[in-house]
Every structure is written in structure tokens, then in C-alpha cells.
Design a protein around this motif. Structure first.
Motif, short mmCIF file in Angstrom:
data_model
loop_
_atom_site.label_atom_id
_atom_site.label_comp_id
_atom_site.label_asym_id
_atom_site.label_seq_id
_atom_site.Cartn_x
_atom_site.Cartn_y
_atom_site.Cartn_z
N ILE A 34 4.50 0.56 8.55
CA ILE A 34 3.45 0.09 8.19
C ILE A 34 1.77 0.77 8.24
CG2 ILE A 34 2.34 -0.98 5.70
CD1 ILE A 34 4.92 -2.51 6.09
N PRO A 35 1.39 2.04 8.43
CA PRO A 35 0.45 1.95 9.01
C PRO A 35 -0.79 1.02 7.96
CG PRO A 35 1.23 3.55 8.58
CD PRO A 35 2.30 2.84 8.33
N ALA A 36 -1.96 0.70 8.37
CA ALA A 36 -2.64 -0.51 7.77
C ALA A 36 -4.09 0.06 8.36
CB ALA A 36 -2.93 -1.32 7.40
N ALA A 37 -4.30 0.65 8.92
CA ALA A 37 -5.89 0.63 9.71
C ALA A 37 -6.59 1.30 9.65
CB ALA A 37 -5.20 0.61 11.74
N GLY A 38 -6.65 2.07 8.61
CA GLY A 38 -8.00 2.74 8.11
C GLY A 38 -8.81 1.44 7.82
N LEU A 39 -9.65 2.40 7.08
CA LEU A 39 -11.46 1.77 6.78
C LEU A 39 -11.16 1.31 4.91
CD1 LEU A 39 -13.28 3.99 8.85
CD2 LEU A 39 -12.75 2.33 10.01
N GLY A 40 -10.98 2.78 4.62
CA GLY A 40 -10.72 1.93 3.10
C GLY A 40 -12.06 2.05 2.45
N THR A 41 -12.21 3.42 2.70
CA THR A 41 -13.93 3.34 2.67
C THR A 41 -14.18 3.95 1.52
OG1 THR A 41 -13.63 6.19 2.91
CG2 THR A 41 -14.53 4.63 4.30
N ARG A 42 -12.57 4.14 0.82
CA ARG A 42 -13.66 4.93 -0.90
C ARG A 42 -12.98 3.54 -1.65
NH1 ARG A 42 -8.33 7.85 -1.58
NH2 ARG A 42 -7.80 7.23 0.12
N VAL A 43 -12.43 2.46 -1.83
CA VAL A 43 -12.59 1.52 -2.87
C VAL A 43 -13.83 0.38 -2.19
CG1 VAL A 43 -9.86 1.98 -3.19
CG2 VAL A 43 -10.69 0.33 -1.60
N PRO B 111 -9.01 -6.79 3.71
CA PRO B 111 -8.61 -4.95 4.14
C PRO B 111 -7.70 -4.45 2.75
CG PRO B 111 -7.88 -6.40 5.27
CD PRO B 111 -7.87 -7.45 4.78
N LYS B 112 -7.69 -2.94 2.57
CA LYS B 112 -7.07 -3.32 1.30
C LYS B 112 -5.99 -2.59 1.23
CE LYS B 112 -6.36 2.23 3.10
NZ LYS B 112 -6.99 3.48 2.80
N GLU B 113 -4.93 -2.66 2.19
CA GLU B 113 -3.76 -3.56 1.74
C GLU B 113 -3.71 -4.86 1.51
OE1 GLU B 113 -5.23 -1.87 5.12
OE2 GLU B 113 -4.71 -0.43 5.12
N ARG C 36 -2.35 -2.93 17.37
CA ARG C 36 -3.83 -3.07 16.58
C ARG C 36 -3.99 -1.55 17.13
NH1 ARG C 36 -8.32 -7.91 15.96
NH2 ARG C 36 -7.10 -8.94 15.68
N GLN C 37 -4.74 -0.89 16.06
CA GLN C 37 -4.79 0.33 16.39
C GLN C 37 -5.76 1.07 17.33
OE1 GLN C 37 -5.56 2.68 13.15
NE2 GLN C 37 -5.67 5.37 14.67
N LYS C 38 -7.26 -0.30 17.62
CA LYS C 38 -8.04 -0.44 18.39
C LYS C 38 -9.38 0.98 17.91
CE LYS C 38 -6.60 -3.10 22.31
NZ LYS C 38 -6.17 -3.18 23.06
N LYS D 128 -8.30 6.37 14.99
CA LYS D 128 -8.70 8.80 14.96
C LYS D 128 -7.38 8.84 13.90
CE LYS D 128 -9.70 8.43 20.07
NZ LYS D 128 -8.97 8.20 21.25
N GLY D 129 -6.59 8.07 13.03
CA GLY D 129 -6.05 8.98 11.46
C GLY D 129 -4.93 8.54 11.58
N LEU D 130 -4.51 8.60 10.78
CA LEU D 130 -2.91 8.32 10.21
C LEU D 130 -1.35 7.95 11.81
CD1 LEU D 130 -0.76 6.58 8.44
CD2 LEU D 130 -1.31 8.60 7.55
N GLY D 131 -1.55 9.34 12.15
CA GLY D 131 -0.79 9.97 13.56
C GLY D 131 -1.47 9.01 14.59
N HIS D 132 -2.44 9.34 15.19
CA HIS D 132 -2.28 7.47 16.24
C HIS D 132 -2.16 6.45 15.63
CE1 HIS D 132 -5.69 5.89 18.34
NE2 HIS D 132 -4.61 6.27 18.97
N ALA D 133 -2.13 6.58 14.93
CA ALA D 133 -1.42 5.14 13.93
C ALA D 133 -0.50 5.08 14.50
CB ALA D 133 -2.14 4.52 12.58
N ILE D 134 0.17 5.73 14.34
CA ILE D 134 2.16 5.74 13.37
C ILE D 134 2.07 6.14 15.67
CG2 ILE D 134 3.78 7.62 13.54
CD1 ILE D 134 2.44 8.42 10.71
N LEU E 237 5.75 3.74 5.95
CA LEU E 237 5.45 2.89 4.69
C LEU E 237 3.74 2.74 4.75
CD1 LEU E 237 7.82 1.34 4.77
CD2 LEU E 237 8.40 0.57 3.18
N TYR E 238 2.74 4.15 4.23
CA TYR E 238 1.60 4.15 4.32
C TYR E 238 0.91 2.73 3.43
CZ TYR E 238 1.85 9.33 5.22
OH TYR E 238 2.55 10.54 5.61
N GLY E 239 0.09 1.57 3.76
CA GLY E 239 0.36 0.58 3.86
C GLY E 239 -0.67 0.24 2.51
N ASP E 240 -1.06 1.62 2.02
CA ASP E 240 -2.30 1.91 0.39
C ASP E 240 -1.36 2.49 -0.37
OD1 ASP E 240 -2.56 4.14 1.91
OD2 ASP E 240 -4.53 4.08 1.17
N ASP E 241 -0.37 2.57 -0.57
CA ASP E 241 0.53 3.18 -1.55
C ASP E 241 2.08 2.30 -1.10
OD1 ASP E 241 -1.07 6.03 -1.49
OD2 ASP E 241 0.39 6.45 -0.20
#
Ligand code: UTP
Length: 294
Positions: A8-17, A25-27, A103-105, A108-114, A129-133
């Protein structure tokens, strides 16, 4: 082959919310009485997944706490017989599945997280499973299970797709597909964030994927070719997978709520509340009353 692991990638910045996601975290944003990511972990567990790796980053430690035991809280609740139900609920949250974290640290994008999940996954096919869906199947056939069953039948990667309104395709990706059977299609090409001229269909990948471990080889090669300062799109890797090993698109049976989007959060809360065993009837009456004045 039984699929036992999920990421479950959940390391995005969530700027839209923002600002909601500034320190939460948005998750972890709430849907009625549980954070979004709990619904996702429950969906994975209901699909037979035993081990789940959640990709986090700085500031997302609350996700780790949520899936851990809270001994002080559990101790207090256990001493109060009137709190028995909530004690069970709190305790069970830590036991839904074996949940691990890395941690993704750098974002750098979803591919990098995976790609961070490579040592955890090894050589097995796995679910993402995308962490915000949050995706609900209210008939008890979780969407991850739908994709896992398709993977088992065909032995090829499977992406969960839905048709999105044409005006929105440019925010997602567009798939070139031909019919396979029922709600399944063969994928021939994928274009991330297409221009109007590039749209091949309104089918976009939404939040659930089951893939063989080959994707890690592709991701490593793609990462090496990704210019500094740009994100590694997972879609590019899936495009390669479709061309080299085959990929199936499954128009899944479920409703997807985008927790990275304000309206998505409101829809999730409304629909889950309307179906909630304790709140449903009262909430419906409240909404009907409210709607009179709209
Ligand atoms: P999004 O593209 O929606 O994530 O990624 P984001 O960057 O948080 O969104 P905005 O545009 O800033 O609002 C889909 C999923 O991939 C994760 C996110 O946490 C989300 O669950 N992700 C994204 C990562 O884990 N790492 C990344 O570098 C990017």
C-alpha cells in the motif's frame, strides 16, 4: 499461485486535500468511524492477503501507531465491562493482517514507492492497493479479490479500471483495450495524463493492481532512465508489462472513493454513513430533512 502479499503506497504529499493533510496523512482521513487506510487493509485481508507492506514517509508515523496495539488504551477499556465492544474493535485493528512499514524518504513518485517493496515481495506476484483509493464492494466480493481471481485464472497482471468522464481522463491515464471476456479486456497501451488527441478510451486505472514480480526489473531500469527531479510513473512500467508479458484490465464491481480529493472524501463519508448499521437510519432522516431546504 496464491497471492499472499500486498503493498500500500501511502507516501504521497496529498497536496489536493491540504490543509486537512498537513499534519494528518490523507490516508488517515476519517470515513465515518475508521481512517481510510483501515478500509484498504481490511479489503486486502478479505482477499486472502496475509502480509501487507505500507510505504510511508516522515510525518506518517500515525499510520504505524494505528495498526499497532495501544496497550494503555486496551488495558483501560478491558477493565470496563460497558466498553467491551469498543475494546474488541480497538484490539482487532492491530490484528487485521501482518502489517509492515518502510519509508520512501524522497517523494519520487508512485513507481519509486513501489520499488521500495522489492525485498519484501521477493519473486511472488503481489497486489498493490493505492493508499488514497478506498474501493467498496457492498456485496462482499472485495475488488482486490476480484483481481486476484483473474490473475489466478490467466496468470497475467491485472489492473482495476473504470470508465471516467471524458473531461477527466487527462487527470488519470487512458488505456487502449480490446474485449477478452465479461468485464475483462486485454491492454495494448497506456498513456499517463493524455492530451485530448491522445485519449484511446475513457478506461483509467483506479487504485488496484495485481502484478508479477517482473515489475521490479522494469522499475529499476525505468528509474535509472528517469531524469533527476521528475517522478517515476508506475503507468510506464505497466505499459511495458502489457507489451512484454500481457496485462488484463478488469472493469471491477465496486465504488471507488478518491481520498485525495475533497468531493471524494465527502462522498465516502455520506455513502458509508447511509449504510452504517448504527447511524444509517438517523443519517438518512437528517439528509432528507436537510435536502428540503436546498
Ligand atoms: P497521488 O499521485 O494521488 O499522490 O498518488 P499525492 O502525491 O499524495 O497526491 P497530490 O497530487 O499531491 O494530492 C497515489 C498514491 O501513491 C502514493 C500516495 O500516497 C497515494 O496513496 N504515493 C505517491 C507514494 O507513496 N509516493 C509518491 O512519491 C507518490
Amino acid at each position: 499461485m496464491k497471492i499472499k502479499k500486498a503493498v500500500i503506497p501511502a507516501a504521497g504529499l496529498g497536496t489536493r486535500v491540504l490543509p486537512a493533510s498537513k499534519s494528518v496523512p490523507k490516508e488517515m482521513l476519517n470515513i465515518v468511524d475508521k481512517p481510510a487506510i483501515q478500509y484498504i487493509v481490511e479489503e486486502a485481508a478479505a482477499a486472502g492477503i496475509e502480509d501487507i507492506l505500507i510505504i510511508t514517509n516522515r510525518g506518517k508515523g500515525v499510520i504505524e501507531d494505528h495498526f499497532d496495539h495501544s496497550y494503555e488504551l486496551e488495558d483501560q477499556l478491558s477493565k470496563n465491562p460497558s466498553k467491551k465492544d469498543i475494546y474488541d474493535v480497538v484490539k482487532e485493528t492491530a490484528d487485521i493482517a501482518n502489517v509492515f512499514f518502510i519509508r520512501q524518504k524522497e517523494t519520487k513518485g508512485l513507481g519509486h514507492a513501489i520499488l521500495k517493496a522489492k525485498p519484501f515481495i521477493g519473486d511472488e506476484p503481489f497486489a498493490i492497493l493505492y493508499g488514497d483509493d478506498v474501493i467498496m464492494n457492498y456485496d462482499g466480493y472485495p475488488v482486490t479479490k476480484q483481481l486476484v481471481d483473474t490473475y489466478d485464472k490467466y496468470g497475467k497482471g491485472v489492473v482495476g479500471v473504470k470508465e471516467v468522464p471524458r473531461k477527466d481522463v487527462s487527470k488519470y491515464c487512458s488505456l487502449d483495450v480490446t474485449d477478452l471476456e465479461g468485464n475483462l479486456m486485454n491492454v495494448h497501451n497506456i498513456i499517463e495524463k493524455p492530451t485530448e488527441e491522445q485519449i484511446m478510451s475513457c478506461y483509467s486505472i483506479l487504485g488496484r493492481v495485481v502484478v508479477p514480480a517482473d515489475v521490479f526489473d522494469y522499475l529499476e531500469e525505468d528509474l535509472a532512465n528517469t531524469p533527476e527531479g521528475t517522478e517515476l510513473y508506475f503507468t510506464d512500467t505497466l505499459t511495458r508489462l502489457s507489451k512484454e508479458k500481457g496485462l488484463i484490465a478488469q472493469d471491477f464491481d465496486g465504488i471507488r472513493y478518491d481520498m485525495g480529493n475533497k468531493l471524494g472524501i465527502m462522498k465516502a463519508n455520506c455513502e458509508v454513513a447511509l449504510r452504517h448499521p448504527e447511524l444509517g437510519e438517523d443519517f438518512k432522516a437528517y439528509l432528507k430533512d436537510l435536502a428540503k431546504d436546498l
